[in-house]
Motif scaffolding. Structure first.
Motif, PDB file in Angstrom:
ATOM      1  N   LYS A 137       0.833  -1.209   0.000  1.00 46.80           N
ATOM      2  CA  LYS A 137       0.000   0.000   0.000  1.00 46.80           C
ATOM      3  C   LYS A 137       0.866   1.257   0.000  1.00 46.80           C
ATOM      4  N   GLN A 138       1.948   1.230   0.767  1.00 46.85           N
ATOM      5  CA  GLN A 138       2.842   2.376   0.817  1.00 46.85           C
ATOM      6  C   GLN A 138       3.467   2.643  -0.553  1.00 46.85           C
ATOM      7  N   ARG A 139       3.880   1.571  -1.242  1.00 42.97           N
ATOM      8  CA  ARG A 139       4.469   1.737  -2.570  1.00 42.97           C
ATOM      9  C   ARG A 139       3.459   2.302  -3.555  1.00 42.97           C
ATOM     10  N   GLU A 140       2.205   1.882  -3.431  1.00 45.18           N
ATOM     11  CA  GLU A 140       1.151   2.403  -4.317  1.00 45.18           C
ATOM     12  C   GLU A 140       0.965   3.901  -4.115  1.00 45.18           C
ATOM     13  N   TYR A 141       0.891   4.331  -2.864  1.00 44.52           N
ATOM     14  CA  TYR A 141       0.723   5.755  -2.578  1.00 44.52           C
ATOM     15  C   TYR A 141       1.937   6.547  -3.051  1.00 44.52           C
ATOM     16  N   LEU A 142       3.119   5.990  -2.831  1.00 45.19           N
ATOM     17  CA  LEU A 142       4.341   6.668  -3.237  1.00 45.19           C
ATOM     18  C   LEU A 142       4.440   6.768  -4.755  1.00 45.19           C
ATOM     19  N   GLN A 143       4.041   5.692  -5.471  1.00 43.52           N
ATOM     20  CA  GLN A 143       4.066   5.726  -6.928  1.00 43.52           C
ATOM     21  C   GLN A 143       3.116   6.784  -7.457  1.00 43.52           C
ATOM     22  N   SER A 144       1.937   6.893  -6.848  1.00 47.67           N
ATOM     23  CA  SER A 144       0.965   7.910  -7.253  1.00 47.67           C
ATOM     24  C   SER A 144       1.544   9.305  -7.040  1.00 47.67           C
ATOM     25  N   LEU A 145       2.201   9.512  -5.890  1.00 47.28           N
ATOM     26  CA  LEU A 145       2.779  10.823  -5.593  1.00 47.28           C
ATOM     27  C   LEU A 145       3.896  11.156  -6.583  1.00 47.28           C
ATOM     28  N   ARG A 146       4.716  10.163  -6.922  1.00 42.87           N
ATOM     29  CA  ARG A 146       5.806  10.405  -7.877  1.00 42.87           C
ATOM     30  C   ARG A 146       5.262  10.739  -9.265  1.00 42.87           C
ATOM     31  N   GLU A 147       4.201  10.046  -9.685  1.00 42.31           N
ATOM     32  CA  GLU A 147       3.597  10.349 -10.983  1.00 42.31           C
ATOM     33  C   GLU A 147       3.044  11.767 -11.015  1.00 42.31           C
ATOM     34  N   ILE A 148       2.429  12.183  -9.917  1.00 40.03           N
ATOM     35  CA  ILE A 148       1.934  13.564  -9.816  1.00 40.03           C
ATOM     36  C   ILE A 148       3.105  14.536  -9.927  1.00 40.03           C
ATOM     37  N   ALA A 149       4.197  14.243  -9.223  1.00 40.29           N
ATOM     38  CA  ALA A 149       5.381  15.105  -9.278  1.00 40.29           C
ATOM     39  C   ALA A 149       5.884  15.229 -10.712  1.00 40.29           C
ATOM     40  N   GLU A 150       5.918  14.112 -11.440  1.00 37.83           N
ATOM     41  CA  GLU A 150       6.368  14.131 -12.834  1.00 37.83           C
ATOM     42  C   GLU A 150       5.438  14.985 -13.694  1.00 37.83           C
ATOM     43  N   ASN A 151       4.130  14.874 -13.456  1.00 38.14           N
ATOM     44  CA  ASN A 151       3.158  15.680 -14.221  1.00 38.14           C
ATOM     45  C   ASN A 151       3.334  17.173 -13.952  1.00 38.14           C
ATOM     46  N   ILE A 152       3.568  17.515 -12.682  1.00 39.29           N
ATOM     47  CA  ILE A 152       3.775  18.927 -12.340  1.00 39.29           C
ATOM     48  C   ILE A 152       5.042  19.448 -13.013  1.00 39.29           C
ATOM     49  N   VAL A 153       6.104  18.653 -12.968  1.00 36.17           N
ATOM     50  CA  VAL A 153       7.356  19.050 -13.610  1.00 36.17           C
ATOM     51  C   VAL A 153       7.134  19.304 -15.096  1.00 36.17           C
ATOM     52  N   GLU A 154       6.424  18.395 -15.779  1.00 30.38           N
ATOM     53  CA  GLU A 154       6.186  18.551 -17.217  1.00 30.38           C
ATOM     54  C   GLU A 154       5.390  19.822 -17.520  1.00 30.38           C
ATOM     55  N   GLU A 155       4.356  20.090 -16.728  1.00 27.81           N
ATOM     56  CA  GLU A 155       3.537  21.286 -16.970  1.00 27.81           C
ATOM     57  C   GLU A 155       4.355  22.560 -16.807  1.00 27.81           C
ATOM     58  N   ILE A 156       5.189  22.596 -15.766  1.00 32.30           N
ATOM     59  CA  ILE A 156       5.966  23.814 -15.524  1.00 32.30           C
ATOM     60  C   ILE A 156       7.077  23.955 -16.558  1.00 32.30           C
TER      61      ILE A 156
END
Length: 379
Positions: free
Chosen positions: A102-121
């Protein structure tokens, strides 16, 4: 559009930026006309300021990232922090294997969000920050972490960080306050001054956050350095280790500035947020004490202290509206005079970059027309 404290908003103005409840749902949509009743209800939900559109400020200012991505990021941080909170507060112990999955799932979701934010900026490389994030009081910590990540990324791009570095920066910034899950809520939410024991508990949150994350291989050592060092100060008076400038990781130096700026400009239950210009002046005044000189120079190049549409008071007694930003010196914008000696002006344009005899004395929140009416009525 301009940011105005709720008690200074004139009914009949329009909401310029949607606000969201603690579950990420639209509480009040952009474009809604603001009545006295709506303003009272919004204030009951813990909002002290809103972005409005009125006759003085009709230009729209876009957020750095899409609103839906911001809300998704807040939800992701909330899930990750909540994953630790739930077993700690309720006392439920799951099987170790299931917990790790479960922790890895939450962390993977957070990392994907971080990647999306980086791409947008990255798509908007020359972007500057001209909005203060409006946060629900219930979601303050999570929204704060997301905004700190955005501010840090804008500075990181200015410094030439590559994509991998930016992702590590974003993940570390989004997790920088994870150690606060170990601090009692009554201490975190205390409105008065903390006593010595309570402050010691607060000072331990960077170390506790780092200790909890240090064995999670999916989180880079650079991201973990942010969690541990974001409260260190370049003169060695910070915590938890009292590191001096050369020992503090550059990522942590960036996040420290973003952390303080967002905290100062955010509304809290016990105070209204500082205007961006005052927060900016505080950070500039703390160079070589709290903050690194090079990082602060980068920061002030990317923050707009007086966004277009801001009403300001000038040293010559006039009230003016900001109509253009001088990007080489954002503290000295181009303004249009709307009130002079309590009389409506002829819309004279003043470039404060070229006219140094006039200075900005502060932000004008009250509607000048309302002030004229009050004076006429003897209030």
């Amino acid at each position: 559009m301009r940011l105005v404290p709720i008690n200074c908003i004139k009914p009949g103005s329009y909401l310029s930026k949607s606000i969201y409840d603690a579950k990420g749902r639209v509480l009040l949509a952009k474009g809604v006309p603001l009545t006295s009743l709506i303003l009272q209800r919004v204030q009951c939900h813990g909002f002290l300021s809103l972005y409005i559109q009125d006759e003085y400020s009709q230009e729209e200012i876009e957020d750095v990232i899409r609103p839906e991505l911001r809300q998704k990021a807040i939800f992701s941080v909330k899930n990750y922090f909540g994953f630790f909170n739930y077993p700690l507060e309720v006392g439920i112990k799951e099987e170790k294997q299931d917990e790790q999955v479960k922790q890895r799932e939450y962390l993977q979701s957070l990392r994907e969000i971080a990647e999306n934010i980086v791409e947008e900026i990255l798509e908007q490389r020359s972007i500057m920050i001209n909005l203060v994030d409006i946060k629900s009081m219930d979601n303050y910590t999570y929204a704060h972490c997301v905004n700190v990540a955005i501010l840090s990324l804008v500075m990181g791009i200015e410094l030439g960080y590559n994509r991998k570095q930016l992702i590590d920066l974003a993940v570390g910034a989004m997790l920088h306050d994870v150690g606060k899950i170990f601090v009692p809520k009554e201490v975190l939410n205390k409105k008065g001054k903390l006593d010595d024991k309570e402050f010691e508990l607060i000072q331990e949150h960077p170390r506790q956050g780092y200790e909890y994350l240090k064995d999670i291989y999916e989180i880079s050592s650079l991201s973990r350095a942010i969690v541990l060092q974001h409260h260190e100060k370049v003169d060695g008076t910070g915590y938890p280790r009292g590191l001096k400038s050369e020992k503090i990781h550059p990522y942590a130096k960036l996040v420290a500035i973003a952390d303080v700026y967002d905290a100062l400009t955010s509304d809290r239950p016990y105070r209204r947020g500082m205007p961006p210009n005052e927060a900016m002046e505080y950070i500039m005044g703390a160079v070589d004490k709290e903050f690194d000189y090079t990082m602060v120079r980068t920061f002030i190049r990317k923050i707009i202290p007086y966004p277009v549409g801001t009403l300001i008071k000038l040293s010559n007694g006039c009230v003016a509206v900001v109509v253009e930003i001088n990007h080489h010196l954002p503290l000295r914008p181009v303004v249009k005079v709307i009130l002079e000696n309590d009389q409506y002006a002829r819309d004279d344009i003043i470039d404060l970059y070229r006219n140094y005899s006039i200075v900005i004395e502060g932000i004008q929140y009250e509607d000048p027309a309302k002030e004229d009416t009050d004076k006429a009525l003897g209030f």
